[in-house]
Scaffold this active site. Structure first.
Site, PDB file in Angstrom:
ATOM      1  N   LYS A 106       0.846  -1.194   0.000  1.00 32.89           N
ATOM      2  CA  LYS A 106       0.000   0.000   0.000  1.00 32.89           C
ATOM      3  C   LYS A 106       0.881   1.243   0.000  1.00 32.89           C
ATOM      4  O   LYS A 106       1.985   1.225   0.564  1.00 32.89           O
ATOM      5  CB  LYS A 106      -0.890  -0.035   1.243  1.00 32.89           C
ATOM      6  CG  LYS A 106      -1.944   1.052   1.320  1.00 32.89           C
ATOM      7  CD  LYS A 106      -2.812   0.865   2.564  1.00 32.89           C
ATOM      8  CE  LYS A 106      -3.955   1.865   2.630  1.00 32.89           C
ATOM      9  NZ  LYS A 106      -4.810   1.649   3.828  1.00 32.89           N
ATOM     10  N   SER A 138      -9.963  -0.722   6.637  1.00 31.71           N
ATOM     11  CA  SER A 138      -9.270  -0.521   5.361  1.00 31.71           C
ATOM     12  C   SER A 138      -8.581  -1.756   4.797  1.00 31.71           C
ATOM     13  O   SER A 138      -8.228  -1.781   3.615  1.00 31.71           O
ATOM     14  CB  SER A 138      -8.266   0.621   5.482  1.00 31.71           C
ATOM     15  OG  SER A 138      -8.951   1.852   5.547  1.00 31.71           O
ATOM     16  N   SER A 184      -9.476   1.718   2.610  1.00 35.85           N
ATOM     17  CA  SER A 184      -8.520   2.487   1.854  1.00 35.85           C
ATOM     18  C   SER A 184      -7.447   1.643   1.165  1.00 35.85           C
ATOM     19  O   SER A 184      -6.738   2.166   0.312  1.00 35.85           O
ATOM     20  CB  SER A 184      -7.848   3.509   2.762  1.00 35.85           C
ATOM     21  OG  SER A 184      -7.078   2.883   3.757  1.00 35.85           O
TER      22      SER A 184
END
Lengths: 568, 568
Positions: free
Chosen positions: A134, A233, A209
């Site tokens: 990420k 997330s 996210s």
């Protein structure tokens, strides 16, 4: 100085330019919604490369074992090349990546292969394995843009602790993945890199996210990704994209040196965890990182060695005859029909395996949600405002597309009603929220312990199974709640997500209206139509106790095996 | 409603009335400063009772073993009676107690004895053992006054988790002990119960905030007490009163349900730990509580079982040939001569045992101190103001006695210069302090790891030895710093205090003036005169890593054995 648009456009163009010419594919028409077959159809990957990503998709541990065996014929260079190609295909159809560094990744793969050639043994437990990250995990010399224009051009001076450890274990970080601005949306869009779409249906969100990871992994563009979770997330994109994940407890895995929003907010800590199409990723990654003793370099990492006994479910009767509780409805938003069916599948499979399954009684979910969401905006948005002001870009206030938004929208999501207008609270007020949170955690713990009288095991229920989200992947702009994930963050439960089935319009018919819990529950009820969601994944969530990662991984393996055994 | 004075006076009178008539002793003259012999001289305790408290003072584990053995001839009733008597003597000469509940304690002892008689085995690891508790640990039906008039008349509805566990382990909570108003002083005085004095010299403070425990234990009035520590509150009184203690890492031991000030302040968590004249208390208590799985009832307690391998020093070469670093001076306040001599004693003893001893280089101590102290007043005093306003009592702003204060005083302690006027900070500002704290923790961790190049063990130094306070017990009103203890709270190191020697005017001569670090360093330099402190205990502190309680206890045992072996 209001050139944030041109800054972003230039950065996006540089990203496009970083895709090797030979790896650019003919894009399918925009009307092609399910783009998962493009990886194969585009003919960029050789047959062997397709086999490699197929193996990694099915069982990443098996792939890791081959990479660790000098005589297997699998080199990191080959495997990394295969995954770079599939990742770039994934990116071209779902816009899932941020940093693309093909040469650096291949150089690292060659270095790893050289070590194997020279020493005849692997560097560590993740030898040669490509791992996607990420866009928060700093890598020396790369930007960590993290959804904000202000981070363009800021190159990291150091690897974060996670990346340090990954290198020491022999891994090959090979791409970084997209996030929403602020990191606080359950979708994935920002002003620098734009919006990421769901490979199962590009009209739907992959969640967020960690949505770049979600899309990438669902495209078979990585065997194992690392995301983060402060409010769902890891779990939301995993549920929306058919993945496995574990949200570990606060500080079990090393976050130090990673970039983040709301830096210093330690009331509800963001945590990192693995995401994968392969269940074996959960133990492989979690154990490898813990075995590297992260507490020796991250001052906040919990000094707790990987406990194989807990993995053998010593606290859960050795894994025989466990008792699971199913949360059919958290009394805030009632799950859509596919989620209900998924829970029925799990119940039946577990019972067939000799486990007990009882109903979970939700407790204080609205209070827990309100407390947690109030904490998360306790700065009144100061952190977001400063990050936007640094470049002049505007704060994104809706994930709805500018063009072609979904007709159903919710003007006032429940969270706004509950929390009210964010304001910068005082430290004393924050302390009162902590006191309230502690009481809520104690009440939930006692409530859980009290199930001892309802089980046939002599123990409280071993785990709670619930949706991760009340619905499957929704159209862009509609995922504004985290009612089923906040619980884990606020209570700090180790919790995992696992795929169960996919939406089947013939089975998942709309239910008659129920007595709606609130206006948002009603809106989501109205949203459900089987034609909107055919074929998208349906995942569920399993909650274990705080710092019980080993047992949670083992219990998800039990549940997963039961589903696979009994789902014909 | 401004009757807080009469409320306090009535409560104090009720306390006095709760001392059984037969156990009231003739008070020694106020001019008797060292009152430790009063326990024996007052002739309240029988010879056997004196033997019991003598054993508990030397080795509480040995006493616990006798209590756990049905054929030993030791009953909880006898032991509890002996300790109740000695505790009440201690109270009459040092004012160390708050709650006195003789009948309830003896009833509990009888209940425990009955269990033994019926079952022939102990209830648990602390069977029959009297344990004193700081006035924060709620016991159902008793007030937890905790130094505030507003808590008079508020009776606890529940036992706190610690007390629940103590009962389940067979222990006998038998008295509660005094604290300062706010709990945030390194001395012990409040408007309800008044001031506690040091049994070695009543003109000196026993330290605080667990100063009631400090005085009680130094008087042999309890075999094992439980205190708390947010900034040195276990370690300061232990150092000042010749005791052993361990300050465990955040949430290793269960704090849930205990009363506290600054409730909800979780940036630097208060922790609880054992205090005793007997080193065996550290393992006995810590292991017993952890073995009871506190995480099953305290949602914040760390799920980490007692690790006997860590106690066997598996991470420290098995305890052979360790390397300790000594912090001779933290560059903020230079330790008084007796502390220097104590460190020399320890260095020599450890070297004779084959361990390496090197010098510790302090790093960022002023920054760490400033960050931590700013966090602790981040509410601008709101918590204290509210607690005082609830009864009308004034906030205590100095621990100096109204009459006969010590001539040396410091108008502006360094902490005030560093932190400035407390103000209610915003949540966002608090988050920035957290970010700074995390960076300071990382820097200290890296600094510690870097000592690997200076040791002969192949490891970084195994522990850091320093003073707990730069001086021994000082006259009332003069202990306003925590420069040597804040480090452990801010970095969350497991750290222990152990007694080394006592002040000897012939050995501990004043040193020539040094280049003073600051005005407070100078003031403390001037304070030292061997005649003020003869015979008072000199303790030191050992810092281990975060959540390394097992190893810290074992290392203190190593150090203690070395001192005892080589100190002639």
């Amino acid at each position: 100085m209001n050139d944030w648009r041109s800054l972003c456009a230039a950065r996006k163009a540089a990203q496009a330019a970083s895709i090797p010419e030979a790896w650019r594919v003919t894009l399918p028409p925009e009307t092609l919604l399910d783009v998962r077959s493009v990886t194969e159809d585009c003919q960029l990957l050789s047959q062997r490369e397709l086999e490699i990503i197929d193996l990694g998709t099915r069982d990443v541990s098996a792939l890791a074992r081959l990479l660790a065996d000098k005589d297997s014929g699998y080199t990191s260079f080959d495997v990394t090349t295969a995954y770079l190609k599939s990742a770039l295909v994934a990116h071209q159809v779902t816009n899932c990546l941020t940093e693309i560094f093909v040469e650096r990744a291949l150089d690292r793969a060659k270095e790893v292969d050289k070590y194997m050639a020279e020493h005849g043994k692997p560097i560590g437990a993740l030898h040669g394995l490509p791992i996607s990250l990420k866009d928060q995990f700093d890598m020396k010399g790369l930007e960590t843009i993290m959804g904000y224009a202000c981070n363009i051009g800021k190159f990291a001076d150091n690897d974060c602790v996670l990346v340090e450890i990954l290198y020491e274990l022999g891994a090959v970080p090979f791409v970084r993945t997209n996030v929403p601005q602020t990191l606080m949306w359950g979708e994935t869009s920002n002003n620098v890199f734009g919006r990421t779409t769901n490979p199962y249906n590009r009209k739907l969100t992959p969640g967020g996210s960690s949505g770049g990871e979600g899309a990438l992994l669902a495209m078979r563009g990585s065997p194992l990704g690392v995301g983060t979770d402060i409010d769902g997330s890891l779990r939301i994109p995993s549920a929306f994209c058919g993945l496995y994940t574990i949200r570990p407890s606060y500080e079990r895995l090393p976050y130090h040196g990673a970039s983040n929003t709301l830096m210093g907010q330690e009331s509800i800590s963001s945590v990192l965890g693995p995401m994968s199409t392969s269940i074996s990723a959960l133990k492989l990654f979690t154990k490898a990182i813990i075995d590297a003793r992260p507490w020796d370099r991250d001052p906040l990492a919990v000094r707790k060695v990987w406990n194989e006994k807990e993995y053998e479910l010593v606290d859960h009767g050795g894994g025989e005859h466990m008792c699971f509780a199913i949360m059919w409805d958290n009394k805030v938003v009632k799950p859509h029909p596919p989620l209900k069916r998924a829970m029925e599948i799990v119940k039946e499979a577990l019972e067939k395996e000799g486990h007990q399954v009882i109903d979970w009684e939700p407790l204080n979910h609205i209070d827990i949600y309100k407390n947690a969401q109030t904490i998360l905006v306790a700065d009144g948005g100061e952190d977001y405002r400063r990050s936007c002001a640094a470049s002049g870009e505007p704060l994104i206030t809706s994930m709805s597309p500018d063009t072609d938004p979904h007709p159903i929208d919710l003007e006032v999501p429940l969270v706004k009603t509950l929390v009210g207008s964010p304001r910068n609270r005082t430290a004393w007020e924050l302390w009162q929220l902590h006191t309230e949170k502690r009481a809520l955690r104690k009440a939930y713990l006692d409530h859980w312990n009290a199930t001892k009288t309802k089980t046939s095991t002599g123990r409280p229920v071993d785990a709670i199974i619930s949706p991760a989200v009340a619905y499957t992947a929704v159209p862009h702009g509609l995922n504004y709640d985290s009612f089923y994930t906040t619980l884990g963050n606020a209570m700090d439960y180790a919790c995992a997500v696992f795929p169960v089935t996919s939406v089947d319009p013939t089975l998942d018919v709309p239910l008659p209206p129920h007595d709606f819990h609130n206006h948002e529950d009603e809106a989501f009820y109205k949203l459900y139509h089987p034609d909107v969601f055919p074929g998208v994944p349906v995942g569920l969530q399993l909650h274990g106790r705080t710092l019980e990662e080993e047992a949670v991984i083992a219990m998800v393996e039990v549940v997963d095996a039961a589903i696979k055994k009994h789902l014909v």
